[in-house]
Scaffold this motif. Structure first.
Motif, PDB file in Angstrom:
ATOM      1  N   PRO A  39       0.815  -1.232   0.000  1.00  0.00           N
ATOM      2  CA  PRO A  39       0.000   0.000   0.000  1.00  0.00           C
ATOM      3  C   PRO A  39       0.846   1.278   0.000  1.00  0.00           C
ATOM      4  N   TYR A  40       2.094   1.166   0.450  1.00  0.00           N
ATOM      5  CA  TYR A  40       2.968   2.340   0.551  1.00  0.00           C
ATOM      6  C   TYR A  40       3.707   2.640  -0.759  1.00  0.00           C
ATOM      7  N   LEU A  41       3.808   1.668  -1.635  1.00  0.00           N
ATOM      8  CA  LEU A  41       4.615   1.830  -2.856  1.00  0.00           C
ATOM      9  C   LEU A  41       4.384   3.150  -3.601  1.00  0.00           C
ATOM     10  N   TYR A  43       3.468   5.954  -2.600  1.00  0.00           N
ATOM     11  CA  TYR A  43       3.705   7.148  -1.787  1.00  0.00           C
ATOM     12  C   TYR A  43       5.171   7.358  -1.428  1.00  0.00           C
ATOM     13  N   HIS A  44       6.019   6.389  -1.741  1.00  0.00           N
ATOM     14  CA  HIS A  44       7.427   6.509  -1.333  1.00  0.00           C
ATOM     15  C   HIS A  44       8.118   7.659  -2.068  1.00  0.00           C
ATOM     16  N   PRO A  45       8.656   8.654  -1.350  1.00  0.00           N
ATOM     17  CA  PRO A  45       9.316   9.791  -2.003  1.00  0.00           C
ATOM     18  C   PRO A  45      10.502   9.367  -2.868  1.00  0.00           C
ATOM     19  N   GLY A  46      11.085   8.225  -2.565  1.00  0.00           N
ATOM     20  CA  GLY A  46      12.219   7.718  -3.336  1.00  0.00           C
ATOM     21  C   GLY A  46      11.798   6.837  -4.511  1.00  0.00           C
ATOM     22  N   GLU A  50      13.012   1.854  -5.903  1.00  0.00           N
ATOM     23  CA  GLU A  50      13.938   1.731  -4.765  1.00  0.00           C
ATOM     24  C   GLU A  50      13.363   0.779  -3.712  1.00  0.00           C
ATOM     25  N   LEU A  51      12.080   0.877  -3.475  1.00  0.00           N
ATOM     26  CA  LEU A  51      11.453  -0.022  -2.491  1.00  0.00           C
ATOM     27  C   LEU A  51      11.532  -1.478  -2.948  1.00  0.00           C
ATOM     28  N   LEU A  52      11.351  -1.693  -4.240  1.00  0.00           N
ATOM     29  CA  LEU A  52      11.350  -3.067  -4.755  1.00  0.00           C
ATOM     30  C   LEU A  52      12.724  -3.716  -4.652  1.00  0.00           C
ATOM     31  N   LEU A  62      19.952  -1.234   3.802  1.00  0.00           N
ATOM     32  CA  LEU A  62      19.772  -0.236   2.744  1.00  0.00           C
ATOM     33  C   LEU A  62      18.935   0.937   3.248  1.00  0.00           C
ATOM     34  N   PHE A  63      17.929   0.615   4.040  1.00  0.00           N
ATOM     35  CA  PHE A  63      17.092   1.665   4.620  1.00  0.00           C
ATOM     36  C   PHE A  63      17.950   2.616   5.454  1.00  0.00           C
ATOM     37  N   ASN A  64      18.767   2.046   6.320  1.00  0.00           N
ATOM     38  CA  ASN A  64      19.573   2.872   7.228  1.00  0.00           C
ATOM     39  C   ASN A  64      20.707   3.598   6.514  1.00  0.00           C
ATOM     40  N   LEU A  65      21.149   3.051   5.406  1.00  0.00           N
ATOM     41  CA  LEU A  65      22.151   3.748   4.593  1.00  0.00           C
ATOM     42  C   LEU A  65      21.540   4.980   3.939  1.00  0.00           C
ATOM     43  N   THR A  66      20.261   4.856   3.530  1.00  0.00           N
ATOM     44  CA  THR A  66      19.614   5.904   2.742  1.00  0.00           C
ATOM     45  C   THR A  66      19.040   7.014   3.613  1.00  0.00           C
ATOM     46  N   HIS A  67      18.260   6.623   4.595  1.00  0.00           N
ATOM     47  CA  HIS A  67      17.588   7.650   5.420  1.00  0.00           C
ATOM     48  C   HIS A  67      17.330   7.143   6.835  1.00  0.00           C
ATOM     49  N   PRO A  68      18.395   7.122   7.650  1.00  0.00           N
ATOM     50  CA  PRO A  68      18.267   6.631   9.031  1.00  0.00           C
ATOM     51  C   PRO A  68      17.320   7.476   9.882  1.00  0.00           C
ATOM     52  N   TRP A  69      17.006   8.689   9.424  1.00  0.00           N
ATOM     53  CA  TRP A  69      16.133   9.578  10.199  1.00  0.00           C
ATOM     54  C   TRP A  69      14.643   9.267  10.012  1.00  0.00           C
ATOM     55  N   VAL A  70      14.322   8.464   9.018  1.00  0.00           N
ATOM     56  CA  VAL A  70      12.904   8.175   8.749  1.00  0.00           C
ATOM     57  C   VAL A  70      12.357   7.190   9.783  1.00  0.00           C
TER      58      VAL A  70
HETATM   59  C1  HEM Z   1      13.054   9.047   0.672  1.00  0.00           C
HETATM   60  C2  HEM Z   1      10.334   6.192   3.461  1.00  0.00           C
HETATM   61  C3  HEM Z   1      12.821   2.345   1.948  1.00  0.00           C
HETATM   62  C4  HEM Z   1      15.341   5.144  -1.053  1.00  0.00           C
HETATM   63  C5  HEM Z   1      12.161   8.607   1.625  1.00  0.00           C
HETATM   64  C6  HEM Z   1      11.393   9.466   2.496  1.00  0.00           C
HETATM   65  C7  HEM Z   1      10.627   8.676   3.254  1.00  0.00           C
HETATM   66  C8  HEM Z   1      10.914   7.311   2.915  1.00  0.00           C
HETATM   67  C9  HEM Z   1       9.631   9.115   4.321  1.00  0.00           C
HETATM   68  C10 HEM Z   1      11.499  10.991   2.557  1.00  0.00           C
HETATM   69  C11 HEM Z   1      12.629  11.304   3.512  1.00  0.00           C
HETATM   70  C12 HEM Z   1      13.015  12.742   3.601  1.00  0.00           C
HETATM   71  O1  HEM Z   1      12.765  13.506   2.653  1.00  0.00           O
HETATM   72  O2  HEM Z   1      13.629  13.116   4.618  1.00  0.00           O
HETATM   73  C13 HEM Z   1      10.736   4.900   3.265  1.00  0.00           C
HETATM   74  C14 HEM Z   1      10.149   3.727   3.895  1.00  0.00           C
HETATM   75  C15 HEM Z   1      10.855   2.647   3.449  1.00  0.00           C
HETATM   76  C16 HEM Z   1      11.878   3.138   2.557  1.00  0.00           C
HETATM   77  C17 HEM Z   1       8.972   3.736   4.871  1.00  0.00           C
HETATM   78  C18 HEM Z   1      10.672   1.179   3.782  1.00  0.00           C
HETATM   79  C19 HEM Z   1       9.547   0.541   3.589  1.00  0.00           C
HETATM   80  C20 HEM Z   1      13.753   2.773   1.046  1.00  0.00           C
HETATM   81  C21 HEM Z   1      14.725   1.927   0.414  1.00  0.00           C
HETATM   82  C22 HEM Z   1      15.424   2.682  -0.440  1.00  0.00           C
HETATM   83  C23 HEM Z   1      14.907   4.053  -0.338  1.00  0.00           C
HETATM   84  C24 HEM Z   1      14.915   0.432   0.664  1.00  0.00           C
HETATM   85  C25 HEM Z   1      16.515   2.160  -1.312  1.00  0.00           C
HETATM   86  C26 HEM Z   1      17.608   2.771  -1.583  1.00  0.00           C
HETATM   87  C27 HEM Z   1      14.926   6.445  -0.880  1.00  0.00           C
HETATM   88  C28 HEM Z   1      15.474   7.586  -1.584  1.00  0.00           C
HETATM   89  C29 HEM Z   1      14.827   8.713  -1.071  1.00  0.00           C
HETATM   90  C30 HEM Z   1      13.879   8.248  -0.072  1.00  0.00           C
HETATM   91  C31 HEM Z   1      16.555   7.541  -2.660  1.00  0.00           C
HETATM   92  C32 HEM Z   1      15.095  10.178  -1.445  1.00  0.00           C
HETATM   93  C33 HEM Z   1      14.051  10.686  -2.397  1.00  0.00           C
HETATM   94  C34 HEM Z   1      14.292  12.155  -2.712  1.00  0.00           C
HETATM   95  O3  HEM Z   1      14.353  12.946  -1.763  1.00  0.00           O
HETATM   96  O4  HEM Z   1      14.406  12.467  -3.879  1.00  0.00           O
HETATM   97  N1  HEM Z   1      11.870   7.291   1.904  1.00  0.00           N
HETATM   98  N2  HEM Z   1      11.765   4.495   2.454  1.00  0.00           N
HETATM   99  N3  HEM Z   1      13.890   4.055   0.581  1.00  0.00           N
HETATM  100  N4  HEM Z   1      13.947   6.863   0.001  1.00  0.00           N
HETATM  101 FE1  HEM Z   1      12.859   5.686   1.221  1.00  0.00          FE
END
Ligand code: HEM
Length: 92
Positions: A39-41, A43-46, A50-52, A62-70
């Motif tokens: 359901p989140y696919l 809505y993911h800003p990334g 990336e989720l797949l 990978l999650f913690n590498l990308t955005h540990p603050w989320v």
């Molecule tokens: C951005 C959630 C998994 C890649 C974001 C943001 C949220 C989010 C809330 C915005 C963060 C911000 O602007 O401060 C999630 C959730 C995940 C998940 C709930 C797990 C289910 C992943 C994974 C990757 C990823 C596995 C793989 C690399 C990214 C990228 C962005 C992003 C590249 C930056 C998008 C941009 O600002 O242009 N994600 N994420 N995410 N996420 Fe995730």
């Protein structure tokens, strides 16, 4: 009544991966918890792609590498499927 968490093995998790997936639902693991990300696919800003990358496997690193603050724990509330256990643990 007490409802135990569903236990999920790595092989069941793998049936919810990005490819050869007949379930059409996409699961990942964060800190030992299994989530249905489907359901989140949209809505993911990334983006969905990336989720797949973590579908069917543990996404914690990978999650913690990308955005540990989320705060995934809050965001994915309601999407929890169960907890990950090893194949051996499942036989006990
Ligand atoms: C951005 C959630 C998994 C890649 C974001 C943001 C949220 C989010 C809330 C915005 C963060 C911000 O602007 O401060 C999630 C959730 C995940 C998940 C709930 C797990 C289910 C992943 C994974 C990757 C990823 C596995 C793989 C690399 C990214 C990228 C962005 C992003 C590249 C930056 C998008 C941009 O600002 O242009 N994600 N994420 N995410 N996420 Fe995730």
């Amino acid at each position: 009544p007490f409802v135990p968490l569903r236990r999920i093995t790595p092989s069941e998790l793998a049936t919810h991966g990005a490819r050869k997936n007949e379930t059409k639902t996409y699961w990942t693991v964060l800190e030992g918890k299994v989530y249905d990300m489907t359901p989140y696919l949209p809505y993911h800003p990334g983006g969905e792609k990336e989720l797949l990358r973590v579908a069917g496997k543990d996404g914690t690193k990978l999650f913690n590498l990308t955005h540990p603050w989320v705060n995934w724990d809050n965001m994915l509330r309601g999407c929890e499927v169960g907890i990950l256990v090893s194949e051996n643990e499942m036989l006990k």
